[in-house]
Motif scaffolding. Structure first.
Motif, PDB file in Angstrom:
ATOM      1  N   GLY A 163       0.803  -1.222   0.000  1.00  0.00           N
ATOM      2  CA  GLY A 163       0.000   0.000   0.000  1.00  0.00           C
ATOM      3  C   GLY A 163       0.829   1.262   0.000  1.00  0.00           C
ATOM      4  O   GLY A 163       0.324   2.343  -0.301  1.00  0.00           O
ATOM      5  N   MET A 164       2.116   1.136   0.333  1.00  0.00           N
ATOM      6  CA  MET A 164       2.979   2.303   0.481  1.00  0.00           C
ATOM      7  C   MET A 164       3.763   2.632  -0.782  1.00  0.00           C
ATOM      8  O   MET A 164       3.811   3.794  -1.209  1.00  0.00           O
ATOM      9  CB  MET A 164       3.961   2.066   1.634  1.00  0.00           C
ATOM     10  N   ILE A 165       4.395   1.645  -1.374  1.00  0.00           N
ATOM     11  CA  ILE A 165       5.398   1.922  -2.413  1.00  0.00           C
ATOM     12  C   ILE A 165       4.765   2.453  -3.687  1.00  0.00           C
ATOM     13  O   ILE A 165       3.625   2.142  -4.020  1.00  0.00           O
ATOM     14  CB  ILE A 165       6.231   0.672  -2.733  1.00  0.00           C
ATOM     15  N   ILE A 247       6.826  11.556  -1.904  1.00  0.00           N
ATOM     16  CA  ILE A 247       6.358  11.138  -0.578  1.00  0.00           C
ATOM     17  C   ILE A 247       5.138  11.967  -0.222  1.00  0.00           C
ATOM     18  O   ILE A 247       5.218  13.191  -0.077  1.00  0.00           O
ATOM     19  CB  ILE A 247       7.467  11.304   0.470  1.00  0.00           C
ATOM     20  N   ALA A 248       3.983  11.299  -0.089  1.00  0.00           N
ATOM     21  CA  ALA A 248       2.714  12.007   0.086  1.00  0.00           C
ATOM     22  C   ALA A 248       1.925  11.403   1.242  1.00  0.00           C
ATOM     23  O   ALA A 248       2.025  10.208   1.530  1.00  0.00           O
ATOM     24  CB  ALA A 248       1.894  11.934  -1.203  1.00  0.00           C
ATOM     25  N   GLY A 249       1.131  12.250   1.895  1.00  0.00           N
ATOM     26  CA  GLY A 249       0.283  11.794   2.981  1.00  0.00           C
ATOM     27  C   GLY A 249      -0.856  10.940   2.468  1.00  0.00           C
ATOM     28  O   GLY A 249      -1.427  11.219   1.405  1.00  0.00           O
ATOM     29  N   ASP A 250      -1.224   9.906   3.225  1.00  0.00           N
ATOM     30  CA  ASP A 250      -2.256   8.988   2.746  1.00  0.00           C
ATOM     31  C   ASP A 250      -3.659   9.579   2.798  1.00  0.00           C
ATOM     32  O   ASP A 250      -4.627   8.902   2.473  1.00  0.00           O
ATOM     33  CB  ASP A 250      -2.201   7.665   3.516  1.00  0.00           C
ATOM     34  N   ASN A 251      -3.786  10.855   3.211  1.00  0.00           N
ATOM     35  CA  ASN A 251      -5.089  11.505   3.126  1.00  0.00           C
ATOM     36  C   ASN A 251      -5.526  11.683   1.670  1.00  0.00           C
ATOM     37  O   ASN A 251      -6.715  11.847   1.386  1.00  0.00           O
ATOM     38  CB  ASN A 251      -5.046  12.874   3.817  1.00  0.00           C
ATOM     39  N   LEU A 252      -4.560  11.637   0.743  1.00  0.00           N
ATOM     40  CA  LEU A 252      -4.891  11.722  -0.680  1.00  0.00           C
ATOM     41  C   LEU A 252      -5.110  10.355  -1.314  1.00  0.00           C
ATOM     42  O   LEU A 252      -5.432  10.267  -2.500  1.00  0.00           O
ATOM     43  CB  LEU A 252      -3.771  12.444  -1.438  1.00  0.00           C
ATOM     44  N   ASN A 253      -4.933   9.316  -0.528  1.00  0.00           N
ATOM     45  CA  ASN A 253      -5.067   7.957  -1.054  1.00  0.00           C
ATOM     46  C   ASN A 253      -6.515   7.498  -0.950  1.00  0.00           C
ATOM     47  O   ASN A 253      -6.844   6.566  -0.219  1.00  0.00           O
ATOM     48  CB  ASN A 253      -4.140   7.008  -0.286  1.00  0.00           C
ATOM     49  N   PHE A 254      -7.388   8.176  -1.690  1.00  0.00           N
ATOM     50  CA  PHE A 254      -8.783   7.773  -1.711  1.00  0.00           C
ATOM     51  C   PHE A 254      -9.071   7.051  -3.029  1.00  0.00           C
ATOM     52  O   PHE A 254      -8.266   7.111  -3.960  1.00  0.00           O
ATOM     53  CB  PHE A 254      -9.716   8.967  -1.501  1.00  0.00           C
ATOM     54  N   PRO A 255     -10.210   6.344  -3.131  1.00  0.00           N
ATOM     55  CA  PRO A 255     -10.472   5.481  -4.288  1.00  0.00           C
ATOM     56  C   PRO A 255     -10.267   6.181  -5.627  1.00  0.00           C
ATOM     57  O   PRO A 255     -10.560   7.358  -5.788  1.00  0.00           O
ATOM     58  CB  PRO A 255     -11.939   5.075  -4.084  1.00  0.00           C
ATOM     59  N   VAL A 256      -9.764   5.430  -6.577  1.00  0.00           N
ATOM     60  CA  VAL A 256      -9.487   5.816  -7.961  1.00  0.00           C
ATOM     61  C   VAL A 256      -8.279   6.740  -8.037  1.00  0.00           C
ATOM     62  O   VAL A 256      -7.257   6.424  -8.640  1.00  0.00           O
ATOM     63  CB  VAL A 256     -10.720   6.476  -8.634  1.00  0.00           C
ATOM     64  N   VAL A 257      -8.381   7.930  -7.396  1.00  0.00           N
ATOM     65  CA  VAL A 257      -7.289   8.901  -7.469  1.00  0.00           C
ATOM     66  C   VAL A 257      -6.039   8.354  -6.790  1.00  0.00           C
ATOM     67  O   VAL A 257      -4.925   8.499  -7.302  1.00  0.00           O
ATOM     68  CB  VAL A 257      -7.712  10.242  -6.837  1.00  0.00           C
ATOM     69  N   SER A 259      -4.965   5.256  -6.386  1.00  0.00           N
ATOM     70  CA  SER A 259      -4.300   4.249  -7.211  1.00  0.00           C
ATOM     71  C   SER A 259      -3.613   4.896  -8.404  1.00  0.00           C
ATOM     72  O   SER A 259      -2.483   4.537  -8.764  1.00  0.00           O
ATOM     73  CB  SER A 259      -5.322   3.212  -7.683  1.00  0.00           C
ATOM     74  N   PHE A 260      -4.291   5.872  -9.027  1.00  0.00           N
ATOM     75  CA  PHE A 260      -3.704   6.575 -10.171  1.00  0.00           C
ATOM     76  C   PHE A 260      -2.391   7.242  -9.764  1.00  0.00           C
ATOM     77  O   PHE A 260      -1.363   7.118 -10.444  1.00  0.00           O
ATOM     78  CB  PHE A 260      -4.696   7.614 -10.702  1.00  0.00           C
ATOM     79  N   LEU A 261      -2.406   7.971  -8.641  1.00  0.00           N
ATOM     80  CA  LEU A 261      -1.213   8.688  -8.200  1.00  0.00           C
ATOM     81  C   LEU A 261      -0.093   7.730  -7.801  1.00  0.00           C
ATOM     82  O   LEU A 261       1.084   8.001  -8.046  1.00  0.00           O
ATOM     83  CB  LEU A 261      -1.559   9.620  -7.032  1.00  0.00           C
ATOM     84  N   GLN A 262      -0.459   6.595  -7.194  1.00  0.00           N
ATOM     85  CA  GLN A 262       0.556   5.628  -6.790  1.00  0.00           C
ATOM     86  C   GLN A 262       1.281   5.060  -8.002  1.00  0.00           C
ATOM     87  O   GLN A 262       2.499   4.858  -7.976  1.00  0.00           O
ATOM     88  CB  GLN A 262      -0.086   4.500  -5.980  1.00  0.00           C
ATOM     89  N   HIS A 263       0.573   4.833  -9.081  1.00  0.00           N
ATOM     90  CA  HIS A 263       1.204   4.326 -10.307  1.00  0.00           C
ATOM     91  C   HIS A 263       1.921   5.432 -11.085  1.00  0.00           C
ATOM     92  O   HIS A 263       2.686   5.151 -12.005  1.00  0.00           O
ATOM     93  CB  HIS A 263       0.160   3.643 -11.195  1.00  0.00           C
ATOM     94  N   ALA A 264       1.663   6.694 -10.691  1.00  0.00           N
ATOM     95  CA  ALA A 264       2.346   7.816 -11.338  1.00  0.00           C
ATOM     96  C   ALA A 264       3.508   8.334 -10.499  1.00  0.00           C
ATOM     97  O   ALA A 264       4.168   9.289 -10.898  1.00  0.00           O
ATOM     98  CB  ALA A 264       1.354   8.953 -11.593  1.00  0.00           C
ATOM     99  N   GLY A 265       3.764   7.696  -9.335  1.00  0.00           N
ATOM    100  CA  GLY A 265       4.945   8.075  -8.571  1.00  0.00           C
ATOM    101  C   GLY A 265       4.752   8.364  -7.109  1.00  0.00           C
ATOM    102  O   GLY A 265       5.725   8.653  -6.402  1.00  0.00           O
ATOM    103  N   ALA A 266       3.503   8.302  -6.594  1.00  0.00           N
ATOM    104  CA  ALA A 266       3.273   8.640  -5.198  1.00  0.00           C
ATOM    105  C   ALA A 266       3.651   7.486  -4.274  1.00  0.00           C
ATOM    106  O   ALA A 266       3.390   6.317  -4.571  1.00  0.00           O
ATOM    107  CB  ALA A 266       1.812   9.018  -4.969  1.00  0.00           C
ATOM    108  N   MET A 267       4.279   7.821  -3.158  1.00  0.00           N
ATOM    109  CA  MET A 267       4.552   6.880  -2.072  1.00  0.00           C
ATOM    110  C   MET A 267       3.678   7.315  -0.896  1.00  0.00           C
ATOM    111  O   MET A 267       3.793   8.443  -0.411  1.00  0.00           O
ATOM    112  CB  MET A 267       6.029   6.947  -1.677  1.00  0.00           C
TER     113      MET A 267
END
Length: 826
Positions: A163-165, A247-257, A259-267
């Motif tokens: 969930g992090m990387i 390196i980003a806070g998981d407050n932005l890790n909401f559905p759809v967005v 996952s998109f950001l994680q595959h675009a470089g977000a940790m």
């Protein structure tokens, strides 16, 4: 690389800076053009150019899409500078590296062993283990149980790691993400993204060497908007640099967005780690892995976004992990690159103002994210990104350790590390300020908020923008340039971007006359310039204590001793609010006084001592400054006055903490909820503003009040308990020596807290916008008592939740702070 031969003429406009490196533009024909600082800029000539729209130009739109998804030229991203990031199995490979980290394996074994010992003592492993007989059966049970716990902890670690990387393993996805992000960004910021060619070429050279040495580049940008990381990712993609893991806070890790950001470089990381040793170790192991492999990173040294427009104090969380990776020797080296991102207009400013006025920050969700796209049709001007010269983190650590070793008294490891972190954090912030570009909107906003009149004519606005541009450059700052365009056109562009919601135009007058419609929101743009003039502002505010007394010039003079004392007081008051030069007060004050004298703002009277050396006896306003209506002196005062008002409000709000006569001073019921106190302080400030006792509405903003309370805590004026249990709210009370006395009619205007507030008030602005006079002290103190009544009604309830250990810890810390505190002595 091609070089543009046209439009080379230097501009005499103050919006053009001769010492500034040329802009870089990359065009659709894949050519890179260098433009001198005076070139004729147009919206299509930035680093990131506007893209075709289907409705207005369907053929161009289809051509762009075809080129992009076919990977034509630079769009393929096949030959980027840095380590390989896009290959099948990248995510699984990274997970395997993290989970096999010796640090993580050792921590899992340590936690499992401790847990087994606890279970043995509690008899959960059998009677034999509880009695500690040490038989073979007992050891087998312990070993078996430890293995079970280790396996369980590794399963948890694997889930957390997944969930992090970041999962940048699809080049096709990255190309699509780049195209989408660029479409959105260039629709919001229609004048494009601009960089300095010199800085970009230098960065590429550093990146090539770093890639060869397998060293990571750690980008450390300022943080004013969610657009910050989007723009940096786009720049890296466009220039062919390996994309950083953000390196980003998981407050932005909401559905759809998410996952998109994680595959675009977000940790993704938690906003708070608490006491979770496994999670802390896991984050460190992932940071180590990224740096050992030479992958670029990006994190925000301020932590969260600045809601006020100026840099925030550094947060040392993630920064400490990166420092520890290199300082420990687990990573050979990493390259630090401070980055400044400036905007003509920040998309989120409206929401920032709501938060600063006390409305709760809404939780991020997909609906709000999509609704934010409505602002993308607005014309928000341009984005300017500047890169400081990168430097070696290893070299920095070695230099600092060498300095520490030369001190008379050796520091222990913890103190050494804290000092190293603080030095690193403030060094980065200082370098971000050094390369920051002042945008036209910031120039116009600053001028509008630093004039005495209700409004300003167009000609005067242009004149003051030109003056301010010159002052910015004289202070070593940079002004965004617009080629050969005259200042009048640059001002028109800024007014257009700011819009009628911020700057109004009075109709029907012989000259266009502009005024600030929303001073609170406009202060966000003014705060983008204040770091350049903070020393001049403090000196001017200190001298103002005498200037506002009126009378002839001889009555408004101020001795250098008194000036030094008041500047010292104000600099201590704002040490958590601004970043000051590190040379020390005496040097900074002497240099600032000389500069103001050279600018003919003040007049300095010097005398010689017995050794024939000159010293400053007193300072006063210059004759020229008086003749021009104190416009330059007032400019510096207007910059700092809202912050002085906020500090005064914070000090006066502490009067609410004065216990009622029915309470004993040291009683347990005298603790109040910190959040409730700060909320009431903001309500207190709003009341003072609307009743005429506070000049600036922006003084009631939540962030500035929080900074004031942090300063009061550091001085030992207040005692704050902060429980390790995140569900237990922080509490506050006045330190005993700072508690005001009560009389039969209420709080008495005496004692150290009252004198402290009066010292601040001596530098406050006097005038028709604020009610003055001897009755103010009675009225303000009565209001503080009234607003604080509800707090005291809840005090017993708050005290019932206190932990004695937390209270004892808070008291001992406050006692130590009072010993070294300076406010009470000033």
């Amino acid at each position: 690389m091609a070089s543009s031969n046209k439009n080379r003429k230097r501009s005499s406009s103050p919006s053009s800076s001769p010492e500034q490196a040329p802009d870089l533009s990359i065009t659709a024909d894949d050519q890179v053009y260098l433009h001198a600082a005076g070139y004729n800029e147009s919206p299509e000539r930035g680093l990131i150019q506007s893209m075709a729209r289907f409705r207005s130009s369907p053929l161009d739109f289809i051509r762009e899409v075809s080129l992009h998804f076919s990977g034509s030229g630079w769009r393929s991203f096949d030959d980027h500078i840095g380590q390989p990031e896009f290959y099948s199995g990248f995510s699984e490979d990274m997970k395997g590296r993290v989970l096999s980290s010796p640090m993580l394996v050792a921590k899992v074994r340590e936690l499992a062993t401790k847990r087994v010992e606890v279970e043995a003592k509690e008899g959960l492993l059998g009677e034999e283990a509880q009695n500690g007989s040490g038989g073979v059966g007992e050891q087998d049970r312990k070993l078996k149980r430890r293995v079970q716990i280790e396996e369980s902890l590794m399963e948890v670690s694997e889930t957390w790691t997944d969930g992090m990387i970041c999962k940048m393993e699809s080049k096709g996805f990255i190309r699509g993400a780049y195209y989408l992000a660029t479409q959105l960004l260039t629709r919001a910021y229609h004048q494009g993204v601009h960089v300095s060619s010199e800085e970009v070429l230098r960065l590429r050279a550093v990146a090539e060497k770093a890639a060869k040495d397998k060293h990571s580049i750690i980008f450390l940008p300022c943080h004013r908007s969610h657009v910050d990381y989007v723009s940096l990712q786009i720049i890296c993609y466009r220039l062919g640099l390996a994309l950083p893991t953000v390196i980003a806070g998981d407050n932005l890790n909401f559905p759809v967005v998410g996952s998109f950001l994680q595959h675009a470089g977000a940790m993704w990381i938690r906003r708070s780690f608490g006491e979770d040793q496994l999670y802390v170790t896991l984050v460190q192991a992932y940071i180590d892995t990224l740096l050992q492999c030479g992958y670029n990173l990006e994190c925000f040294v301020e932590g969260g976004r600045s809601r006020t427009g100026k840099l925030l104090p550094p947060k040392f969380g993630i920064l400490s992990y990166m420092l520890d990776s290199v300082a420990s020797g687990r990573v050979e080296d990493a390259i630090i690159c401070p980055v400044s991102t400036q905007y003509d207009k920040v998309i989120e400013v409206d929401s920032y103002i709501s938060e600063l006025l006390g409305q709760p920050k809404p939780k991020e969700n997909l609906v709000d994210f999509l609704s934010a796209s409505s602002v993308l049709s607005l014309k928000l001007g341009r984005v300017d990104v500047r890169f400081h010269e990168p430097w070696s983190l290893r070299t920095f650590i070695d230099q600092q350790r060498s300095r520490f070793s030369k001190l008379p008294q050796q520091l222990d490891t913890k103190e050494d590390r804290v000092r190293l972190l603080r030095t690193l954090g403030y060094k980065v912030l200082s370098e971000i300020n050094d390369v920051s570009v002042v945008m036209p909107t910031a120039l116009v906003g600053t001028v509008l908020l630093t004039l005495r009149g209700r409004g300003v004519g167009k000609a005067e606005l242009i004149r003051r923008v030109e003056w301010l541009s010159d002052r910015v450059r004289a202070q070593g700052g940079r002004v965004a340039h617009f080629g050969n365009l005259p200042t009048s056109v640059v001002v028109d562009r800024a007014l257009e971007v700011l819009g009628p919601g911020l700057v109004g135009l009075v109709p029907g007058l012989p000259e266009d006359t502009f005024y600030a419609v929303d001073r609170f929101q406009l202060s966000f743009y003014r705060n983008m310039t204040i770091h350049l003039f903070i020393l001049q502002s403090l000196v001017s505010a200190a001298l103002y204590t005498h200037v506002k007394q009126g009378g002839g010039p001889e009555y408004q003079r101020m001795s250098y001793t008194d000036l030094h004392a008041q500047v010292h007081f104000l600099s201590q008051l704002f040490r958590g609010e601004f970043i000051f030069p590190t040379e020390g007060l005496d040097h900074n004050l002497a240099k600032t006084v000389e500069g103001l004298e050279a600018d003919n703002v003040i007049k300095v009277h010097r005398v010689k001592n017995e050794e024939g050396l000159e010293r400053v006896e007193y300072v006063e306003l210059s004759d020229a400054e008086r003749e021009t209506g104190r416009e330059n002196f007032d400019f510096y005062c207007f910059l700092i006055w809202p912050f002085i008002e906020a500090a005064w409000l914070g000090a006066m709000s502490l009067m609410m903490l004065t216990p009622p006569l029915t309470r004993t001073l040291g009683g347990a019921e005298n603790w109040l909820g910190l959040k409730q106190v700060q909320d009431r302080a903001q309500l207190f400030g709003k009341t003072l503003y609307h009743q005429g006792d506070l000049s600036y509405f922006e003084a009631v903003n939540k962030e500035t009040l929080k900074n004031a309370y942090t300063g009061f805590e550091e001085e030992g004026m207040i005692i704050v308990t902060k429980s390790k249990d995140k569900n237990t709210p922080a509490t506050i009370r006045l330190a005993e020596e700072w508690v005001p006395q009560r009389g039969t009619k209420g709080i008495i205007a005496e004692g150290p807290l009252w004198r402290f507030a009066e010292r601040i008030s001596s530098s406050r602005r006097e005038g028709k916008n604020r009610r003055d006079g001897a009755t103010v002290q009675t009225r303000v103190l009565e209001l503080a008592d009234k607003v604080g009544n509800e707090l005291w009604e809840d005090a017993v309830f708050v005290a019932s939740k206190l932990d004695k250990a937390d209270v004892g810890d808070a008291k001992s810390k406050a006692k130590a702070r009072r010993k070294r505190g300076s406010m009470a002595r000033l």
